[in-house]
Design a protein around this motif. Sequence first.
Motif, PDB file in Angstrom:
ATOM      1  N   HIS A  85       0.842  -1.208   0.000  1.00  0.00           N
ATOM      2  CA  HIS A  85       0.000   0.000   0.000  1.00  0.00           C
ATOM      3  C   HIS A  85       0.876   1.255   0.000  1.00  0.00           C
ATOM      4  O   HIS A  85       0.637   2.205  -0.745  1.00  0.00           O
ATOM      5  CB  HIS A  85      -0.908  -0.048   1.244  1.00  0.00           C
ATOM      6  CG  HIS A  85      -2.140   0.773   1.147  1.00  0.00           C
ATOM      7  ND1 HIS A  85      -3.120   0.732   2.101  1.00  0.00           N
ATOM      8  CD2 HIS A  85      -2.565   1.674   0.226  1.00  0.00           C
ATOM      9  CE1 HIS A  85      -4.094   1.555   1.775  1.00  0.00           C
ATOM     10  NE2 HIS A  85      -3.775   2.151   0.638  1.00  0.00           N
ATOM     11  N   HIS A 105      -7.657  -2.511  -2.149  1.00  0.00           N
ATOM     12  CA  HIS A 105      -6.205  -2.706  -1.950  1.00  0.00           C
ATOM     13  C   HIS A 105      -5.801  -2.490  -0.482  1.00  0.00           C
ATOM     14  O   HIS A 105      -4.727  -2.906  -0.071  1.00  0.00           O
ATOM     15  CB  HIS A 105      -5.375  -1.829  -2.901  1.00  0.00           C
ATOM     16  CG  HIS A 105      -5.423  -0.341  -2.655  1.00  0.00           C
ATOM     17  ND1 HIS A 105      -5.628   0.575  -3.660  1.00  0.00           N
ATOM     18  CD2 HIS A 105      -5.283   0.386  -1.526  1.00  0.00           C
ATOM     19  CE1 HIS A 105      -5.596   1.803  -3.164  1.00  0.00           C
ATOM     20  NE2 HIS A 105      -5.392   1.717  -1.857  1.00  0.00           N
ATOM     21  N   TRP A 154     -13.327   6.695   0.365  1.00  0.00           N
ATOM     22  CA  TRP A 154     -12.843   7.003   1.716  1.00  0.00           C
ATOM     23  C   TRP A 154     -14.010   7.401   2.609  1.00  0.00           C
ATOM     24  O   TRP A 154     -14.980   8.002   2.157  1.00  0.00           O
ATOM     25  CB  TRP A 154     -11.847   8.167   1.654  1.00  0.00           C
ATOM     26  CG  TRP A 154     -10.553   7.799   0.987  1.00  0.00           C
ATOM     27  CD1 TRP A 154     -10.339   7.644  -0.363  1.00  0.00           C
ATOM     28  CD2 TRP A 154      -9.311   7.516   1.636  1.00  0.00           C
ATOM     29  NE1 TRP A 154      -9.025   7.281  -0.580  1.00  0.00           N
ATOM     30  CE2 TRP A 154      -8.379   7.206   0.619  1.00  0.00           C
ATOM     31  CE3 TRP A 154      -8.893   7.504   2.967  1.00  0.00           C
ATOM     32  CZ2 TRP A 154      -7.048   6.879   0.895  1.00  0.00           C
ATOM     33  CZ3 TRP A 154      -7.569   7.191   3.250  1.00  0.00           C
ATOM     34  CH2 TRP A 154      -6.665   6.875   2.217  1.00  0.00           C
ATOM     35  N   ASP A 173      -9.435   4.368   4.515  1.00  0.00           N
ATOM     36  CA  ASP A 173      -9.327   3.937   3.123  1.00  0.00           C
ATOM     37  C   ASP A 173     -10.161   2.670   2.954  1.00  0.00           C
ATOM     38  O   ASP A 173      -9.888   1.661   3.615  1.00  0.00           O
ATOM     39  CB  ASP A 173      -7.844   3.650   2.825  1.00  0.00           C
ATOM     40  CG  ASP A 173      -7.564   3.354   1.359  1.00  0.00           C
ATOM     41  OD1 ASP A 173      -8.510   3.061   0.610  1.00  0.00           O
ATOM     42  OD2 ASP A 173      -6.371   3.413   0.980  1.00  0.00           O
ATOM     43  N   HIS A 185      -3.497   9.324   1.431  1.00  0.00           N
ATOM     44  CA  HIS A 185      -2.654   8.296   2.053  1.00  0.00           C
ATOM     45  C   HIS A 185      -1.713   8.895   3.094  1.00  0.00           C
ATOM     46  O   HIS A 185      -1.475   8.290   4.135  1.00  0.00           O
ATOM     47  CB  HIS A 185      -1.908   7.490   0.982  1.00  0.00           C
ATOM     48  CG  HIS A 185      -2.822   6.568   0.230  1.00  0.00           C
ATOM     49  ND1 HIS A 185      -3.530   6.976  -0.867  1.00  0.00           N
ATOM     50  CD2 HIS A 185      -3.202   5.282   0.478  1.00  0.00           C
ATOM     51  CE1 HIS A 185      -4.288   5.964  -1.297  1.00  0.00           C
ATOM     52  NE2 HIS A 185      -4.106   4.924  -0.496  1.00  0.00           N
TER      53      HIS A 185
HETATM   54 MN   MN3 Z   1      -5.218   3.191  -0.571  1.00  0.00          MN
END
Ligand code: MN3
Length: 208
Positions: free
Chosen positions: A27, A174, A129, A170, A82
């Motif tokens: 990630h 992924h 998100w 998140d 992120h």
């Molecule tokens: Mn992410």
Amino acid sequence: MTFTLPTLSYPYNALEPFIDEETMKIHHTKHHQTYINNANSVLKNLEQYNKTSIEKLIKELKNITGQSQTTLRNNAGGHINHTLFWKMLKKNTTLEGQLKNVIEYNFNSIHAFKEQFEKCAINKFGSGWIWLVKKHDNTLHIISTSNQDNPLMGKEISGEDYSYPILCLDIWEHAYYLKYRNNKINYIQSFWNIVNWEEVSRRLNDSF
Ligand code: MN3
């Protein structure tokens, strides 16, 4: 200036067993790095923005036009989201003090707050998100955005009122699929074990 991958303040296995080491590593070093590379490749050709901080760039996104806006929406968005998310994660912190009082005031109870946050995350279709945000009137709200949109992008772009993120999750696959597979709900509920309430408390009093 171009953006660079921020160093995490903890090792990749620090959030085990709630987020596994392999997921954190991929990630951070692959997904986040790719957002940065893509954002940098656009900023190379946008001289007036290539010394701008990521937060200011996100706020000014509505003034950038065409394909550059789309690429930065997705990739500068990915970078800021992120960068925030990594700071939101730490084991063994406590929700207490002013932040606890303010959440109780806005959502009636911590239980109701967590329930609303989880519901928002479970019901969000596709990648995106979940946010706890502060508006200019100092009220707190739980919202979701799609893809890599951020509440600081404002309504024109993100579809949500301009507001300041104090907590984020998140929910792209992924972020959890290696460990949780299709059990998104388990990922969402395990998040409460690794929320960095110290960071959320600090952001509560930021001006924006
Ligand atoms: Mn992410």
